[in-house]
Motif scaffolding. Structure first.
Motif, PDB file in Angstrom:
ATOM      1  N   LEU A 423      31.963  50.102  34.319  1.00 10.53           N
ATOM      2  CA  LEU A 423      31.267  48.904  34.759  1.00 10.53           C
ATOM      3  C   LEU A 423      32.137  47.666  34.563  1.00 10.53           C
ATOM      4  O   LEU A 423      32.805  47.512  33.537  1.00 10.53           O
ATOM      5  CB  LEU A 423      29.948  48.742  34.012  1.00 10.53           C
ATOM      6  N   GLN A 424      32.106  46.797  35.553  1.00  8.48           N
ATOM      7  CA  GLN A 424      32.944  45.600  35.572  1.00  8.48           C
ATOM      8  C   GLN A 424      32.097  44.406  35.983  1.00  8.48           C
ATOM      9  O   GLN A 424      31.359  44.448  36.980  1.00  8.48           O
ATOM     10  CB  GLN A 424      34.107  45.798  36.550  1.00  8.48           C
ATOM     11  N   THR A 425      32.178  43.314  35.244  1.00  3.49           N
ATOM     12  CA  THR A 425      31.423  42.093  35.557  1.00  3.49           C
ATOM     13  C   THR A 425      31.997  41.428  36.800  1.00  3.49           C
ATOM     14  O   THR A 425      33.213  41.377  36.988  1.00  3.49           O
ATOM     15  CB  THR A 425      31.487  41.119  34.369  1.00  3.49           C
ATOM     16  N   ILE A 426      31.103  40.923  37.648  1.00  2.00           N
ATOM     17  CA  ILE A 426      31.516  40.222  38.878  1.00  2.00           C
ATOM     18  C   ILE A 426      31.208  38.739  38.720  1.00  2.00           C
ATOM     19  O   ILE A 426      30.074  38.360  38.392  1.00  2.00           O
ATOM     20  CB  ILE A 426      30.778  40.747  40.119  1.00  2.00           C
ATOM     21  N   ARG A 427      32.204  37.905  38.962  1.00  3.34           N
ATOM     22  CA  ARG A 427      32.020  36.458  38.912  1.00  3.34           C
ATOM     23  C   ARG A 427      32.609  35.831  40.175  1.00  3.34           C
ATOM     24  O   ARG A 427      33.515  36.390  40.795  1.00  3.34           O
ATOM     25  CB  ARG A 427      32.693  35.853  37.671  1.00  3.34           C
ATOM     26  N   ILE A 428      32.089  34.674  40.504  1.00  3.97           N
ATOM     27  CA  ILE A 428      32.643  33.894  41.613  1.00  3.97           C
ATOM     28  C   ILE A 428      33.276  32.638  41.043  1.00  3.97           C
ATOM     29  O   ILE A 428      32.676  31.957  40.207  1.00  3.97           O
ATOM     30  CB  ILE A 428      31.542  33.536  42.635  1.00  3.97           C
ATOM     31  N   ARG A 429      34.490  32.340  41.480  1.00  4.89           N
ATOM     32  CA  ARG A 429      35.165  31.121  41.055  1.00  4.89           C
ATOM     33  C   ARG A 429      36.016  30.600  42.202  1.00  4.89           C
ATOM     34  O   ARG A 429      36.057  31.211  43.273  1.00  4.89           O
ATOM     35  CB  ARG A 429      36.005  31.361  39.802  1.00  4.89           C
ATOM     36  N   GLY A 430      36.709  29.482  41.977  1.00  9.44           N
ATOM     37  CA  GLY A 430      37.417  28.814  43.062  1.00  9.44           C
ATOM     38  C   GLY A 430      38.848  29.219  43.280  1.00  9.44           C
ATOM     39  O   GLY A 430      39.421  28.884  44.332  1.00  9.44           O
ATOM     40  N   THR A 431      39.464  29.938  42.337  1.00  9.26           N
ATOM     41  CA  THR A 431      40.872  30.319  42.485  1.00  9.26           C
ATOM     42  C   THR A 431      41.101  31.719  41.906  1.00  9.26           C
ATOM     43  O   THR A 431      40.285  32.228  41.132  1.00  9.26           O
ATOM     44  CB  THR A 431      41.800  29.340  41.740  1.00  9.26           C
ATOM     45  N   ASN A 432      42.226  32.308  42.313  1.00  3.66           N
ATOM     46  CA  ASN A 432      42.735  33.550  41.732  1.00  3.66           C
ATOM     47  C   ASN A 432      41.764  34.728  41.815  1.00  3.66           C
ATOM     48  O   ASN A 432      41.210  35.188  40.805  1.00  3.66           O
ATOM     49  CB  ASN A 432      43.141  33.337  40.266  1.00  3.66           C
ATOM     50  N   PRO A 433      41.545  35.258  43.019  1.00  3.14           N
ATOM     51  CA  PRO A 433      40.740  36.474  43.127  1.00  3.14           C
ATOM     52  C   PRO A 433      41.458  37.634  42.465  1.00  3.14           C
ATOM     53  O   PRO A 433      42.690  37.635  42.322  1.00  3.14           O
ATOM     54  CB  PRO A 433      40.625  36.675  44.641  1.00  3.14           C
ATOM     55  N   THR A 434      40.700  38.642  42.054  1.00  8.90           N
ATOM     56  CA  THR A 434      41.300  39.805  41.408  1.00  8.90           C
ATOM     57  C   THR A 434      41.230  41.005  42.336  1.00  8.90           C
ATOM     58  O   THR A 434      40.345  41.099  43.189  1.00  8.90           O
ATOM     59  CB  THR A 434      40.592  40.116  40.089  1.00  8.90           C
ATOM     60  N   PRO A 435      42.141  41.951  42.186  1.00  7.03           N
ATOM     61  CA  PRO A 435      42.203  43.085  43.121  1.00  7.03           C
ATOM     62  C   PRO A 435      41.189  44.169  42.782  1.00  7.03           C
ATOM     63  O   PRO A 435      40.616  44.219  41.701  1.00  7.03           O
ATOM     64  CB  PRO A 435      43.628  43.606  42.922  1.00  7.03           C
ATOM     65  N   THR A 436      40.987  45.059  43.754  1.00  7.02           N
ATOM     66  CA  THR A 436      40.186  46.273  43.576  1.00  7.02           C
ATOM     67  C   THR A 436      41.071  47.463  43.908  1.00  7.02           C
ATOM     68  O   THR A 436      41.605  47.531  45.007  1.00  7.02           O
ATOM     69  CB  THR A 436      38.968  46.272  44.511  1.00  7.02           C
ATOM     70  N   PRO A 437      41.265  48.435  42.997  1.00  3.58           N
ATOM     71  CA  PRO A 437      40.788  48.425  41.610  1.00  3.58           C
ATOM     72  C   PRO A 437      41.562  47.408  40.777  1.00  3.58           C
ATOM     73  O   PRO A 437      42.617  46.932  41.198  1.00  3.58           O
ATOM     74  CB  PRO A 437      41.065  49.856  41.157  1.00  3.58           C
ATOM     75  N   PRO A 438      41.055  47.054  39.583  1.00  2.00           N
ATOM     76  CA  PRO A 438      41.741  46.059  38.764  1.00  2.00           C
ATOM     77  C   PRO A 438      43.107  46.550  38.289  1.00  2.00           C
ATOM     78  O   PRO A 438      43.342  47.749  38.171  1.00  2.00           O
ATOM     79  CB  PRO A 438      40.778  45.857  37.593  1.00  2.00           C
ATOM     80  N   THR A 439      43.983  45.599  38.034  1.00  3.06           N
ATOM     81  CA  THR A 439      45.318  45.927  37.552  1.00  3.06           C
ATOM     82  C   THR A 439      45.229  46.589  36.182  1.00  3.06           C
ATOM     83  O   THR A 439      44.589  46.049  35.273  1.00  3.06           O
ATOM     84  CB  THR A 439      46.168  44.649  37.449  1.00  3.06           C
ATOM     85  N   PRO A 440      45.839  47.765  36.001  1.00  3.36           N
ATOM     86  CA  PRO A 440      45.716  48.484  34.718  1.00  3.36           C
ATOM     87  C   PRO A 440      46.314  47.688  33.550  1.00  3.36           C
ATOM     88  O   PRO A 440      47.330  47.008  33.688  1.00  3.36           O
ATOM     89  CB  PRO A 440      46.507  49.773  34.960  1.00  3.36           C
ATOM     90  N   THR A 441      45.632  47.764  32.413  1.00  6.76           N
ATOM     91  CA  THR A 441      46.114  47.207  31.149  1.00  6.76           C
ATOM     92  C   THR A 441      45.734  48.182  30.048  1.00  6.76           C
ATOM     93  O   THR A 441      44.919  49.091  30.275  1.00  6.76           O
ATOM     94  CB  THR A 441      45.486  45.833  30.850  1.00  6.76           C
ATOM     95  N   PRO A 442      46.257  48.013  28.854  1.00  5.75           N
ATOM     96  CA  PRO A 442      45.879  48.920  27.759  1.00  5.75           C
ATOM     97  C   PRO A 442      44.460  48.701  27.244  1.00  5.75           C
ATOM     98  O   PRO A 442      43.964  49.499  26.445  1.00  5.75           O
ATOM     99  CB  PRO A 442      46.901  48.588  26.659  1.00  5.75           C
ATOM    100  N   ASP A 443      43.786  47.648  27.677  1.00  3.46           N
ATOM    101  CA  ASP A 443      42.457  47.352  27.157  1.00  3.46           C
ATOM    102  C   ASP A 443      41.482  48.482  27.474  1.00  3.46           C
ATOM    103  O   ASP A 443      41.545  49.089  28.548  1.00  3.46           O
ATOM    104  CB  ASP A 443      41.918  46.060  27.758  1.00  3.46           C
ATOM    105  N   PRO A 444      40.551  48.762  26.572  1.00  2.00           N
ATOM    106  CA  PRO A 444      39.564  49.824  26.826  1.00  2.00           C
ATOM    107  C   PRO A 444      38.545  49.451  27.896  1.00  2.00           C
ATOM    108  O   PRO A 444      37.893  50.342  28.453  1.00  2.00           O
ATOM    109  CB  PRO A 444      38.885  50.011  25.466  1.00  2.00           C
ATOM    110  N   THR A 445      38.369  48.167  28.152  1.00  2.00           N
ATOM    111  CA  THR A 445      37.423  47.731  29.183  1.00  2.00           C
ATOM    112  C   THR A 445      38.160  46.924  30.234  1.00  2.00           C
ATOM    113  O   THR A 445      39.151  46.236  29.935  1.00  2.00           O
ATOM    114  CB  THR A 445      36.295  46.873  28.584  1.00  2.00           C
ATOM    115  N   PRO A 446      37.706  46.992  31.479  1.00  2.00           N
ATOM    116  CA  PRO A 446      38.401  46.278  32.552  1.00  2.00           C
ATOM    117  C   PRO A 446      38.170  44.768  32.462  1.00  2.00           C
ATOM    118  O   PRO A 446      37.158  44.327  31.913  1.00  2.00           O
ATOM    119  CB  PRO A 446      37.782  46.847  33.827  1.00  2.00           C
ATOM    120  N   PRO A 447      39.084  43.986  33.025  1.00  2.00           N
ATOM    121  CA  PRO A 447      38.838  42.537  33.106  1.00  2.00           C
ATOM    122  C   PRO A 447      37.725  42.253  34.111  1.00  2.00           C
ATOM    123  O   PRO A 447      37.351  43.104  34.912  1.00  2.00           O
ATOM    124  CB  PRO A 447      40.179  41.987  33.596  1.00  2.00           C
TER     125      PRO A 447
END
Length: 663
Positions: A423-447
């Motif tokens: 599960l991933q939180t969805i937000r709307i903002r004015g700049t910098n959209p994020t890709p689908t799927p999210p860019t992998p990181t070592p974090d246990p939860t997605p950004p």
């Protein structure tokens, strides 16, 4: 309807109903008994008859067929033999119907006329409303409302309360009255109905703010068109008047004729197309070919009734999935209950804040509902946007990337560390959209997943979201992002002097418009086409100016004094407060000496604030330090939070007093 897929759906409805009627005819005596129970509005008997024939599942289809047929009988009884329907104006009938909405006695009288089949009473009402040439159009409108309620009752007995016909007539009349009084929307609705344009008719109804009562309006226009088309198509075969028990025998014969016709779906489709296009020549050839001369009028009404069902499903989408702009924060925008249409200010507090008489400021949380799929076109993805239009602006401006403040809109599934259901939180903002799927990181939860509107403000509803829609916060509107004038309110005066009218800063009335449409139609809407859905709030008062809050002490700038000079016998507090929407202000003092201000100025001394000089005799006050504070608060909310207190302070001291020796 000219869309081929809709024609196929209508054909499916006609064939399905024909099958149900065929089964009813095969059960000995069932057709006659069901018809009699319908006329008596005897729900239990109707259910018993179709139950013995094992046709309970087809109750709606059977009842719909009988009600269509019965309207032909009823209107011939009440309105007499039909005449040529030419040169008639829907505004005339709509104006007459509007009177029913304002007259409960007339609504009840009409309900009684329909139930009693009172021809004389009907003629009197026609004369009273001055619509004698519209007799069949008026009767058919009344009849479809009456029998719509009858079918709802007898097919759902025990599940709903029995509908009240007079009340429903008034509800329908009031909806038509609203549209009639909106001349622009009414003209657009007439044109769209004549053209069979579902999108434009839906837009006209929405423009008149009748989305929740759309079915009443569509019912009116569909009834109008069916009467005109069917009287035209059936004119070569005048319908003979039938009375008494012969009516049910004739209905039985018509039902048998339809069952035979349904054995040839190609011909039935051609009949339906002729009704949809109003092609009299094609209709005449088909009637002659299939030897249906005796049933030409009711055959047309049967087909047209189902075409209306499909037409109005496209015009009036499922209310549960209708896209809407509903709130600014906690304040509703539909119906004018929370925000005054004349002032743009809140009518009352909501959620314990923001009213009455508050304007708006800062980042507004725009709330509503937009489904993933278009309810009228279930295969097509949906998108939405908001636009704003300050008073005097020629065109609205999309709330695009530069005007967006961040809001949370939902939760989605995403692929993360090999798990496709993270599960991933969805937000709307004015700049910098994020890709689908999210860019992998070592974090246990997605950004968080961030969506940025396109340059025209459009946001595509995320098809991976958990629910069937974005519901709740749809957009953050940063009203201070160069849209509404904002910042410190400059003034040439010093503390103690009122701000001149020429220097006073005021807010702006702004319309906020919501549009939702299929992703495939975005380009057309950008080019000026109507969106599939829209609603708006016509006036919201937005004021992003800071208040003028000036505070000084006369002793600091007169008689040689400075802010570092101790005071001795006099304290003169100079103050100026000004804002278009001032909620409150006051002057207070803090000190360890225990002294208090004897008579601070009572706020507000003007609707915008106040200005003046307050004098205190401090000759008896102890030696100590003192802080004078001017606190102001604006009558503003962002829909969720109100403006806070704004303090301005001056500190002074009373030094050691030296007693001068007597001369």
């Amino acid at each position: 309807m000219t869309d081929h897929m809709q024609d196929i759906e209508v054909l499916g409805d006609l064939l399905g109903q024909s099958d149900a009627i065929a089964d009813l005819l095969q059960a000995k005596g069932a057709f006659e008994a069901a018809y009699a129970a319908f006329r008596a509005e005897d729900a239990k008997q109707f259910q018993a008859v179709i139950g013995r024939a094992n046709l309970q599942i087809h109750c709606e289809r059977i009842c719909h067929w009988i009600r269509t047929k019965e309207c032909v009988f009823l209107c011939l009884e009440l309105a007499g033999p039909p005449t040529a329907a030419t040169g008639l104006d829907p505004r005339v009938l709509a104006k007459a119907i509007a009177r029913i909405g304002d007259d409960p006695k007339l609504a009840q009288h009409l309900a009684d006329i329909l139930v009693k089949r009172d021809r004389a009473g009907f003629a009197e009402v026609l004369k009273q409303l001055d619509i004698q040439p519209y007799a069949h159009l008026f009767c058919h409108w009344l009849c479809i409302i009456r029998y719509r309620l009858v079918c709802r009752w007898i097919c759902h007995v025990g599940a709903i309360e029995r509908p009240v016909l007079a009340a429903e007539l008034q509800n329908a009349a009031r909806a038509i009255a609203v549209l009639f009084r909106d001349e622009k929307s009414f003209r657009a609705a007439v044109a769209a109905s004549t053209a069979g344009d579902t999108a434009k008719l839906g837009a006209a109804i929405s423009a008149a703010r009748l989305g929740l009562r759309c079915h009443f309006v569509c019912e009116f226009f569909c009834s109008w068109r069916c009467v005109l088309v069917c009287l035209t198509l059936a004119r070569p075969w005048p319908f003979r008047m039938i009375e008494g028990p012969a009516q049910i025998r004739e209905a039985h014969a018509f039902a048998a004729a339809l069952v035979r016709l349904a054995q040839n779906p190609t011909d039935l489709m051609r009949f339906s197309t002729a009704v949809g296009t109003g092609n009299a020549d094609a209709w005449a050839a088909l009637v002659k070919q299939d030897k249906l001369d005796a049933f030409a009028l009711q055959l047309c009404h049967w087909i047209c009734g189902w075409r209306c069902v499909r037409f109005c499903k496209l015009v009036c989408v499922n209310v549960d999935y209708h896209p809407w702009f509903t709130h600014i924060g906690d304040f509703g925008v539909i119906g004018g209950g929370d925000i005054d249409a004349g002032t743009g200010l809140t009518v009352a507090a909501r959620g314990g804040h923001g009213g009455p008489g508050f304007g708006f400021f800062g980042g507004l949380s725009l709330r509503g509902f937009c489904p993933k799929k278009d309810p009228a076109h279930p295969a097509e993805n949906m998108a939405y946007r908001f636009l704003f239009q300050p008073a005097g602006a020629a065109q609205p401006t999309p709330i695009g990337p530069g005007f967006v403040s961040e809001v949370l809109v939902g939760t989605r599934h995403c692929l993360w560390n090999g798990d496709p259901n993270t599960l991933q939180t969805i937000r709307i903002r004015g700049t910098n959209p994020t890709p689908t799927p999210p860019t992998p990181t070592p974090d246990p939860t997605p950004p968080d997943h961030f969506i940025v509107p396109d340059p025209q403000g459009w946001i595509a509803v995320d098809q991976d979201a958990l629910d069937d829609a974005f519901s709740g916060y749809l957009m953050g509107f940063n009203s201070a992002a160069g849209i509404v004038p904002n910042g410190p309110a400059p003034t040439s005066v010093l503390a103690g002097t009122a701000v001149p009218v020429a220097e006073q800063k005021n807010g702006v009335d702004c319309a906020i418009i919501f549009q939702a449409t299929r992703v495939s139609t975005i380009a057309a809407v950008n080019g000026g086409a109507a969106p599939d859905y829209t609603n708006q709030i016509g006036k919201v008062r937005i004021n992003n100016w800071s208040q003028v809050a000036l505070l000084d002490l006369l002793q600091f700038h007169s008689g040689g004094g400075t802010p570092c000079s101790p005071l001795g016998t006099d304290l003169d507090i100079e103050y100026t407060v000004d804002h278009e929407l001032i909620a409150g202000w006051g002057i207070s003092m803090t000190t360890a000496s225990g002294a208090t201000l004897t008579n601070p100025p009572p706020p507000p001394s003007t609707p915008r604030g106040g200005a003046g000089t307050h004098h205190e005799d401090i000759s008896g006050w102890p030696t100590c330090s003192y802080t004078i504070t001017l606190t102001t608060r604006r009558r503003l909310t962002n829909g969720l939070n109100d403006d806070t207190d704004w303090p301005v302070s001056k500190t002074f001291c009373i030094g050691r007093r030296v007693v001068k020796p007597a001369p």
